[in-house]
Design an enzyme around this catalytic site. Sequence first.
Site, PDB file in Angstrom:
ATOM      1  N   HIS A  78       5.262  -0.108   0.840  1.00  0.00           N
ATOM      2  CA  HIS A  78       5.458  -1.134   1.874  1.00  0.00           C
ATOM      3  C   HIS A  78       4.804  -0.752   3.195  1.00  0.00           C
ATOM      4  CE1 HIS A  78       8.527  -3.878   0.125  1.00  0.00           C
ATOM      5  NE2 HIS A  78       8.749  -2.851  -0.666  1.00  0.00           N
ATOM      6  N   CYS A 115       4.251  -4.300  -3.474  1.00  0.00           N
ATOM      7  CA  CYS A 115       5.494  -4.124  -4.244  1.00  0.00           C
ATOM      8  C   CYS A 115       5.756  -5.333  -5.153  1.00  0.00           C
ATOM      9  CB  CYS A 115       6.639  -3.821  -3.300  1.00  0.00           C
ATOM     10  SG  CYS A 115       7.956  -2.919  -4.096  1.00  0.00           S
ATOM     11  N   GLU A 162       3.910  -2.575   5.522  1.00  0.00           N
ATOM     12  CA  GLU A 162       4.378  -3.450   6.608  1.00  0.00           C
ATOM     13  C   GLU A 162       5.653  -2.923   7.254  1.00  0.00           C
ATOM     14  OE1 GLU A 162       4.806  -3.905   3.498  1.00  0.00           O
ATOM     15  OE2 GLU A 162       6.733  -4.861   3.099  1.00  0.00           O
TER      16      GLU A 162
HETATM   17  N1  GLN Z   1      12.068  -4.145  -7.689  1.00  0.00           N
HETATM   18  C1  GLN Z   1      11.448  -5.334  -7.188  1.00  0.00           C
HETATM   19  C2  GLN Z   1      10.896  -6.174  -8.328  1.00  0.00           C
HETATM   20  O1  GLN Z   1      10.891  -5.761  -9.428  1.00  0.00           O
HETATM   21  C3  GLN Z   1      10.352  -5.003  -6.200  1.00  0.00           C
HETATM   22  C4  GLN Z   1      10.937  -4.268  -5.018  1.00  0.00           C
HETATM   23  C5  GLN Z   1      10.196  -4.469  -3.734  1.00  0.00           C
HETATM   24  O2  GLN Z   1       9.369  -5.392  -3.594  1.00  0.00           O
HETATM   25  N2  GLN Z   1      10.522  -3.667  -2.771  1.00  0.00           N
HETATM   26  O3  GLN Z   1      10.442  -7.273  -8.108  1.00  0.00           O
END
Ligand code: GLN
Length: 196
Positions: free
Chosen positions: A176, A78, A178
């Site tokens: 995610h 992410c 994890e």
């Molecule tokens: N929206 C976040 C970003 O742009 C990422 C979101 C996340 O890691 N769950 O950094």
Amino acid sequence: MQIGVLALQGAFAEHVAMLRRLGVTPKEVRLPCDMEGLDGLIMPGGESTVMGKLATAFKLIDPIRNFAYARKPIWGTCAGLIFMARDVGHVQPLLDLLYVKVERNAFGRQVDSFIADLPIPIVNKALGLVDTPFRAMFIRAPIVKSVGQGVDILAQLPDGKIVAVQQEHLLGTSFHPELTQDGRMHQYFLNLVENS
Ligand code: GLN
């Protein structure tokens, strides 16, 4: 095998817990000296702009880049994927390691977070497992808009959106793993480290 988890902000504790379940005791990385002796590095979800600013302040940008240039595996989930990318469409601190164009918050805001049963045939095949989908959690998730040369697509949503990529020893996922009980993506990364 020594795995580091970037622990500046975000969901690093969940990665640490998952690795422990898989029999690996990871090291939390906050300073350049924490990178010493690592064989692989995981960068968690969180907020990529904050992660980038903190990594800059703690002088971690060059050590992480050099780690990748030394062909040591890195996995970003992410915000970690965003931080690894070459291009996110605007200026923020980026590692410029993964040759992808990323769109942040591609599904909307926090309320638009969702769970999807994601086909991961390449991962399942590599692990020698029956090909069942991965229950993937997307939280203000990015997508990979386009991939450069040498970047393989590991997973796509039914509408074709790219949510997992691999560029040799570099791995990026929008979701995610994890936050679930499913250790397949972590095991896939550990195998990458073992074989690198
Ligand atoms: N929206 C976040 C970003 O742009 C990422 C979101 C996340 O890691 N769950 O950094």
